[in-house]
Design a protein around this motif. Structure first.
Motif, PDB file in Angstrom:
ATOM      1  N   ALA A 142      49.446  58.331  27.228  1.00  0.00           N
ATOM      2  CA  ALA A 142      50.544  58.359  26.259  1.00  0.00           C
ATOM      3  C   ALA A 142      51.476  59.540  26.523  1.00  0.00           C
ATOM      4  N   SER A 143      50.917  60.719  26.732  1.00  0.00           N
ATOM      5  CA  SER A 143      51.755  61.888  27.020  1.00  0.00           C
ATOM      6  C   SER A 143      52.419  61.753  28.386  1.00  0.00           C
ATOM      7  N   ALA A 144      51.759  61.068  29.334  1.00  0.00           N
ATOM      8  CA  ALA A 144      52.365  60.840  30.649  1.00  0.00           C
ATOM      9  C   ALA A 144      53.597  59.954  30.526  1.00  0.00           C
ATOM     10  N   ILE A 145      53.525  58.928  29.693  1.00  0.00           N
ATOM     11  CA  ILE A 145      54.676  58.046  29.476  1.00  0.00           C
ATOM     12  C   ILE A 145      55.826  58.820  28.859  1.00  0.00           C
ATOM     13  N   MET A 146      55.517  59.676  27.869  1.00  0.00           N
ATOM     14  CA  MET A 146      56.564  60.481  27.240  1.00  0.00           C
ATOM     15  C   MET A 146      57.172  61.464  28.226  1.00  0.00           C
ATOM     16  N   GLY A 147      56.321  62.103  29.053  1.00  0.00           N
ATOM     17  CA  GLY A 147      56.821  63.018  30.065  1.00  0.00           C
ATOM     18  C   GLY A 147      57.674  62.302  31.099  1.00  0.00           C
ATOM     19  N   ALA A 148      57.268  61.080  31.473  1.00  0.00           N
ATOM     20  CA  ALA A 148      58.039  60.298  32.447  1.00  0.00           C
ATOM     21  C   ALA A 148      59.406  59.928  31.877  1.00  0.00           C
ATOM     22  N   PHE A 149      59.450  59.552  30.609  1.00  0.00           N
ATOM     23  CA  PHE A 149      60.724  59.221  29.968  1.00  0.00           C
ATOM     24  C   PHE A 149      61.661  60.425  29.956  1.00  0.00           C
ATOM     25  N   ALA A 150      61.108  61.579  29.574  1.00  0.00           N
ATOM     26  CA  ALA A 150      61.922  62.800  29.550  1.00  0.00           C
ATOM     27  C   ALA A 150      62.386  63.173  30.953  1.00  0.00           C
TER      28      ALA A 150
END
Length: 399
Positions: free
Chosen positions: A320-328
């Motif tokens: 989940a945090s990886a997806i958010m980091g990828a989006f950013a």
């Protein structure tokens, strides 16, 4: 946007994450002594903050794992920029605050690693991550350390109850473990500082290396260590009340002997991992110890539904945090305008979460009972029906 400016932004954001890590994980050390009455809530959180500060100065092995192992900075021509690290931190902070607000079982450490990995993959490709290091120093410790701590706590609880068995109507003396908890919980707080504060040190060091301000392979500077130590200590003191809020419904079943066994096992596992450079989750270790100590007490059972919820929270955090980091990171690739968008969106989300949290104010005056370790306490259920008397009991009654 000048490189020096983005480096400053990353350092500030990293310290913000360190702050959230502090208040997210306060109860890992102080949940059981507060629940058993060994320490008052405000005193316990103050002690935890001070010892987190001290612990941050004791080791830098975990910081080196983050700065020189997880992401391949300066190796094979791969170039990790401060912009990518900035994006990864945004993903980690947002997920950390979402789980804090909702009281979901999660790991601040894995949120950080997930955010960085997601941002690095988007910004520099899959080859930018050293998956061997991720497996050996993040994933495997996340599986093995809680299990070892749980087994140690189980054995320690069995031993504690065996040597303090009530005989001939005399007091069992187990109340003395309540005072031992002051020492054991303080040791957990010290261990937390040696492991979790270092992760932010590693991120800042990685940023300085990526920006050309520090040599590849070097460790954190003293000012980085001091700043991270202070940030996690302030976070521990100021935010711990919400994390401790649900203790009454979960850890009230934990007796002093169990608490002492759980805290000692947690501290031992974290300190050993810090020495070896394993960037584990202190939350998972503490939860494993609580469950193990509960099972070590006769008459307890496991609520497998709650255990599954805890495990699901652990599993979801990294992706989940990886997806958010990828989006950013995707926004950051747009250049200065992308960094501005990341900053604005991140600030709105973070501000919204804190605003929402103020709808139910929690302080030391009303903190009774929200944390991962609290949920771990709910996993252990003590049977209310009396057990069948055994031969020893009948003999004592006859006497």
């Amino acid at each position: 946007m000048e490189l020096s400016l983005i480096v400053v932004l990353v350092i500030v954001l990293a310290l913000v994450f360190d702050f959230t890590n502090g208040f997210h994980d306060t109860a890992n050390a102080m949940a059981t002594p507060i629940a058993t009455g060994a320490m008052r809530p405000k005193v316990a959180v103050t002690v935890a903050a001070i010892l987190n500060l001290v612990g941050a100065f004791l080791s830098t092995e975990v910081a080196r794992t983050v700065s020189g192992g997880l992401i391949k900075e300066g190796q094979g021509g791969i170039n990790i920029t401060p912009e990518m690290i900035f994006a990864g931190l945004i993903g980690a902070i947002v997920w950390n605050l979402i789980t804090w607000l909702r009281g979901l079982p999660s790991s601040s450490s894995h949120a950080l690693f997930g955010g960085l990995i997601g941002a690095a993959i988007i910004g520099a490709g899959f080859g930018s991550v050293d998956y061997g290091v991720v497996l050996s120093k993040v994933i495997l410790p996340a599986i093995i350390a809680p299990a070892i701590a749980g087994l140690a706590a189980f054995a320690a609880t069995k031993l504690a109850y065996a040597i303090t068995r009530r005989q001939l109507g005399k007091p069992d003396g187990r109340g003395g473990f309540r005072y031992g908890q002051i020492f054991s919980s303080s040791l957990v707080a010290l261990a937390h500082g040696t492991n979790d504060a270092q992760k932010t040190m590693g991120v800042i060091t990685l940023t300085l290396i990526a920006g050309g301000f520090q040599a590849v392979g070097s460790g954190p500077e003293f000012w980085v260590i001091a700043a991270c130590a202070l940030a996690i200590a302030i976070g521990t003191y100021s935010g711990g009340w919400r994390i401790i809020r649900t203790m009454g419904s979960g850890l009230t079943e934990v007796k002093p002997a169990q608490g002492f066994a759980a805290e000692t096992s947690t501290a031992a596992a974290i300190l050993a991992s810090s020495h070896l450079g394993f960037a584990l989750s202190t939350t998972q270790v503490a939860s494993g110890s609580v469950i193990g100590s509960g099972l070590g007490r006769r008459g307890s059972t496991v609520r497998w539904g709650m255990a599954g919820k805890i495990a699901l929270g652990w599993v979801l955090t990294l992706p989940a945090s990886a997806i958010m980091g990828a989006f950013a990171a995707g926004l950051a690739l747009l250049g200065p305008i992308g960094i501005i968008l990341d900053t604005v969106i991140g600030a709105i989300v973070i501000g919204g979460i804190f605003w929402w949290s103020r709808r139910q104010n929690v302080s030391h005056d009303n903190a009774v009972n929200v944390n991962d370790i609290d949920d771990a306490g709910r996993v252990v259920k003590i049977r209310k029906t009396p057990r069948k008397p055994n031969r020893r009991d009948r003999k004592e009654v006859a006497q």
